[in-house]
Design a protein around this motif. Structure first.
Motif, PDB file in Angstrom:
ATOM      1  N   ASN A  26      35.810  57.643  42.494  1.00  0.00           N
ATOM      2  CA  ASN A  26      34.998  57.305  41.484  1.00  0.00           C
ATOM      3  C   ASN A  26      35.319  56.538  40.528  1.00  0.00           C
ATOM      4  O   ASN A  26      36.795  56.553  39.981  1.00  0.00           O
ATOM      5  CB  ASN A  26      34.450  58.901  40.749  1.00  0.00           C
ATOM      6  CG  ASN A  26      34.051  59.180  41.957  1.00  0.00           C
ATOM      7  OD1 ASN A  26      32.810  58.646  42.406  1.00  0.00           O
ATOM      8  ND2 ASN A  26      34.772  60.946  41.484  1.00  0.00           N
ATOM      9  N   VAL A  27      34.752  55.727  39.782  1.00  0.00           N
ATOM     10  CA  VAL A  27      34.662  54.647  38.598  1.00  0.00           C
ATOM     11  C   VAL A  27      34.304  55.768  37.408  1.00  0.00           C
ATOM     12  O   VAL A  27      33.348  55.444  37.222  1.00  0.00           O
ATOM     13  CB  VAL A  27      34.726  53.475  38.504  1.00  0.00           C
ATOM     14  CG1 VAL A  27      34.775  52.255  37.937  1.00  0.00           C
ATOM     15  CG2 VAL A  27      35.469  53.068  39.958  1.00  0.00           C
ATOM     16  N   TRP A  28      35.047  55.817  36.339  1.00  0.00           N
ATOM     17  CA  TRP A  28      34.872  56.602  35.056  1.00  0.00           C
ATOM     18  C   TRP A  28      34.863  55.342  33.732  1.00  0.00           C
ATOM     19  O   TRP A  28      35.863  54.078  34.013  1.00  0.00           O
ATOM     20  CB  TRP A  28      35.266  57.841  35.243  1.00  0.00           C
ATOM     21  CG  TRP A  28      35.118  58.870  35.528  1.00  0.00           C
ATOM     22  CD1 TRP A  28      35.670  58.825  37.253  1.00  0.00           C
ATOM     23  CD2 TRP A  28      34.523  60.161  36.110  1.00  0.00           C
ATOM     24  NE1 TRP A  28      35.436  59.568  37.645  1.00  0.00           N
ATOM     25  CE2 TRP A  28      34.160  60.185  36.667  1.00  0.00           C
ATOM     26  CE3 TRP A  28      33.248  59.638  34.317  1.00  0.00           C
ATOM     27  CZ2 TRP A  28      33.657  61.867  36.667  1.00  0.00           C
ATOM     28  CZ3 TRP A  28      32.474  60.824  34.490  1.00  0.00           C
ATOM     29  CH2 TRP A  28      32.192  62.079  35.641  1.00  0.00           C
ATOM     30  N   TYR A  29      34.237  54.937  32.812  1.00  0.00           N
ATOM     31  CA  TYR A  29      34.264  54.262  32.210  1.00  0.00           C
ATOM     32  C   TYR A  29      33.704  54.484  30.688  1.00  0.00           C
ATOM     33  O   TYR A  29      32.556  55.555  30.710  1.00  0.00           O
ATOM     34  CB  TYR A  29      32.590  52.775  32.204  1.00  0.00           C
ATOM     35  CG  TYR A  29      32.833  51.644  31.379  1.00  0.00           C
ATOM     36  CD1 TYR A  29      33.668  50.453  31.358  1.00  0.00           C
ATOM     37  CD2 TYR A  29      31.533  51.915  30.197  1.00  0.00           C
ATOM     38  CE1 TYR A  29      33.329  49.845  30.478  1.00  0.00           C
ATOM     39  CE2 TYR A  29      31.164  51.372  29.731  1.00  0.00           C
ATOM     40  CZ  TYR A  29      32.016  49.586  29.220  1.00  0.00           C
ATOM     41  OH  TYR A  29      31.859  48.752  28.214  1.00  0.00           O
ATOM     42  N   ILE A  52      35.123  54.668  46.262  1.00  0.00           N
ATOM     43  CA  ILE A  52      35.818  54.074  46.041  1.00  0.00           C
ATOM     44  C   ILE A  52      37.052  54.334  46.888  1.00  0.00           C
ATOM     45  O   ILE A  52      37.348  55.312  46.876  1.00  0.00           O
ATOM     46  CB  ILE A  52      36.250  52.847  44.712  1.00  0.00           C
ATOM     47  CG1 ILE A  52      34.963  52.779  44.230  1.00  0.00           C
ATOM     48  CG2 ILE A  52      37.364  52.074  44.546  1.00  0.00           C
ATOM     49  CD1 ILE A  52      33.771  51.346  44.414  1.00  0.00           C
ATOM     50  N   VAL A  53      37.961  52.794  47.558  1.00  0.00           N
ATOM     51  CA  VAL A  53      38.658  53.281  48.778  1.00  0.00           C
ATOM     52  C   VAL A  53      40.217  52.902  47.228  1.00  0.00           C
ATOM     53  O   VAL A  53      41.186  53.083  47.472  1.00  0.00           O
ATOM     54  CB  VAL A  53      38.851  53.169  49.815  1.00  0.00           C
ATOM     55  CG1 VAL A  53      37.933  53.772  50.356  1.00  0.00           C
ATOM     56  CG2 VAL A  53      38.605  51.703  49.540  1.00  0.00           C
ATOM     57  N   ILE A 106      36.981  48.534  46.110  1.00  0.00           N
ATOM     58  CA  ILE A 106      36.939  48.179  46.844  1.00  0.00           C
ATOM     59  C   ILE A 106      36.503  49.051  47.332  1.00  0.00           C
ATOM     60  O   ILE A 106      36.549  50.445  47.490  1.00  0.00           O
ATOM     61  CB  ILE A 106      37.373  47.807  48.233  1.00  0.00           C
ATOM     62  CG1 ILE A 106      38.589  46.255  47.892  1.00  0.00           C
ATOM     63  CG2 ILE A 106      36.807  47.458  49.837  1.00  0.00           C
ATOM     64  CD1 ILE A 106      39.637  45.810  48.624  1.00  0.00           C
ATOM     65  N   ASP A 107      35.247  49.688  47.842  1.00  0.00           N
ATOM     66  CA  ASP A 107      33.654  50.713  48.448  1.00  0.00           C
ATOM     67  C   ASP A 107      34.410  51.028  50.275  1.00  0.00           C
ATOM     68  O   ASP A 107      35.330  50.037  50.338  1.00  0.00           O
ATOM     69  CB  ASP A 107      32.557  50.711  48.134  1.00  0.00           C
ATOM     70  CG  ASP A 107      31.556  49.938  48.385  1.00  0.00           C
ATOM     71  OD1 ASP A 107      32.146  49.329  49.901  1.00  0.00           O
ATOM     72  OD2 ASP A 107      30.768  49.820  48.302  1.00  0.00           O
ATOM     73  N   ASN A 111      32.410  50.920  52.056  1.00  0.00           N
ATOM     74  CA  ASN A 111      32.076  49.158  52.893  1.00  0.00           C
ATOM     75  C   ASN A 111      32.647  48.472  53.253  1.00  0.00           C
ATOM     76  O   ASN A 111      31.993  47.190  54.040  1.00  0.00           O
ATOM     77  CB  ASN A 111      30.672  49.730  52.734  1.00  0.00           C
ATOM     78  CG  ASN A 111      29.681  50.664  52.991  1.00  0.00           C
ATOM     79  OD1 ASN A 111      29.722  51.533  54.355  1.00  0.00           O
ATOM     80  ND2 ASN A 111      28.659  51.151  52.033  1.00  0.00           N
ATOM     81  N   GLY A 112      33.646  48.667  51.943  1.00  0.00           N
ATOM     82  CA  GLY A 112      34.290  47.066  51.940  1.00  0.00           C
ATOM     83  C   GLY A 112      33.560  46.321  51.356  1.00  0.00           C
ATOM     84  O   GLY A 112      34.094  45.270  50.681  1.00  0.00           O
ATOM     85  N   ILE A 113      32.468  46.506  50.145  1.00  0.00           N
ATOM     86  CA  ILE A 113      32.400  45.756  49.442  1.00  0.00           C
ATOM     87  C   ILE A 113      32.713  45.524  48.431  1.00  0.00           C
ATOM     88  O   ILE A 113      33.241  46.372  47.688  1.00  0.00           O
ATOM     89  CB  ILE A 113      30.496  46.661  48.882  1.00  0.00           C
ATOM     90  CG1 ILE A 113      29.967  45.597  50.518  1.00  0.00           C
ATOM     91  CG2 ILE A 113      30.091  45.357  48.033  1.00  0.00           C
ATOM     92  CD1 ILE A 113      28.753  46.459  50.031  1.00  0.00           C
ATOM     93  N   VAL A 114      33.509  44.602  47.608  1.00  0.00           N
ATOM     94  CA  VAL A 114      34.223  44.494  46.222  1.00  0.00           C
ATOM     95  C   VAL A 114      33.060  44.089  44.912  1.00  0.00           C
ATOM     96  O   VAL A 114      32.032  43.940  45.146  1.00  0.00           O
ATOM     97  CB  VAL A 114      34.599  43.222  46.456  1.00  0.00           C
ATOM     98  CG1 VAL A 114      35.761  42.539  45.102  1.00  0.00           C
ATOM     99  CG2 VAL A 114      36.050  42.545  47.993  1.00  0.00           C
ATOM    100  N   HIS A 115      33.649  45.276  44.545  1.00  0.00           N
ATOM    101  CA  HIS A 115      33.080  44.922  42.471  1.00  0.00           C
ATOM    102  C   HIS A 115      33.926  45.149  41.652  1.00  0.00           C
ATOM    103  O   HIS A 115      34.735  44.646  41.576  1.00  0.00           O
ATOM    104  CB  HIS A 115      32.815  47.067  42.383  1.00  0.00           C
ATOM    105  CG  HIS A 115      31.468  47.659  44.015  1.00  0.00           C
ATOM    106  ND1 HIS A 115      30.590  47.716  43.827  1.00  0.00           N
ATOM    107  CD2 HIS A 115      31.724  47.523  45.335  1.00  0.00           C
ATOM    108  CE1 HIS A 115      29.401  48.185  44.761  1.00  0.00           C
ATOM    109  NE2 HIS A 115      30.637  48.319  45.540  1.00  0.00           N
TER     110      HIS A 115
END
Length: 211
Positions: free
Chosen positions: A173-176, A190-191, A204-205, A207-211
């Motif tokens: 998980n990403v925390w902000y 997120i991997v 990268i999640d 599914n391979g999607i870059v955020h």
């Protein structure tokens, strides 16, 4: 017993030697007093931190980054060096106890992030120019927070991302946090961070999607 088992060079050239019994020795570059021996003079003889400063406490983690030192002892005691704003410029300074702490990060903006199992503490710079709320306490008025503050019982920090007010936890998980915002989960599944991109925001999640 327990001879030196690990020798590493900090980014500023200070040498750190550790043994398997939680002892550490520092020498060479001492800019800003990061070795914590009370001087800013480079040392040719290893300085035993445990004997001189910690009164026999065992070290779990020691880091020297960006001319600032950080020690986490096995009992959770936190020490800093090389940061005059925390009174630790040339001597290791005790900051407090973070029970269960296992890892720590020194950010480029002088904020310190300490983490353990489902616990995260911060101290240091809370406001730096346009960067406000660096400690994630929901407060932007104090320039320096000098006692480790528990900001979450929900995550363990795995890595820093973004402008050092976002982290990747051990569960993907990403925390902000920033300004008056306390830690908030903004991404999941997120991997990894994406080191192929120049932006430190990239993750990268599954599914391979870059955020």
């Amino acid at each position: 017993s327990g001879g030196v088992s690990n020798i590493k060079y900090s980014p500023n050239g200070t040498i750190i030697a550790e043994d398997s019994n939680g002892n550490a020795w520092l020498w060479e570059n001492n800019n800003s007093g990061v070795i914590g021996d009370g001087s800013t003079t480079a040392l040719t003889t290893p300085y035993n931190v445990n004997k001189e400063i910690l009164n026999g406490k065992k070290i779990k983690l020691i880091k020297i980054e960006m001319l600032r030192g950080l020690i986490i002892c096995e009992d959770g005691s936190i020490y800093v060096s090389g940061d005059s704003n925390l009174n630790g410029q040339t001597k290791w300074t005790f900051m407090g106890i973070c029970e269960g702490a296992t890892n720590g990060f020194v950010t480029s903006r002088k904020t310190y992030i300490i983490t353990g199992e489902n616990k995260t503490w911060t101290f240091g710079t809370n406001c730096s120019g346009s960067y406000k709320g660096m400690c994630g306490t929901g407060n932007t008025t104090d320039q320096y927070i000098k006692i480790p503050t528990l900001i979450s019982n929900e995550f363990t920090v795995a890595d820093l991302i973004s402008d050092e007010r976002s982290i990747l936890d051990t569960n993907g998980n990403v925390w902000y946090w920033r300004d008056s915002i306390t830690p908030t989960k903004v991404l999941s599944d997120i991997v990894a961070k994406n080191t192929d991109f120049s932006s430190s925001d990239a993750v990268i999640d599954i599914n391979g999607i870059v955020h």
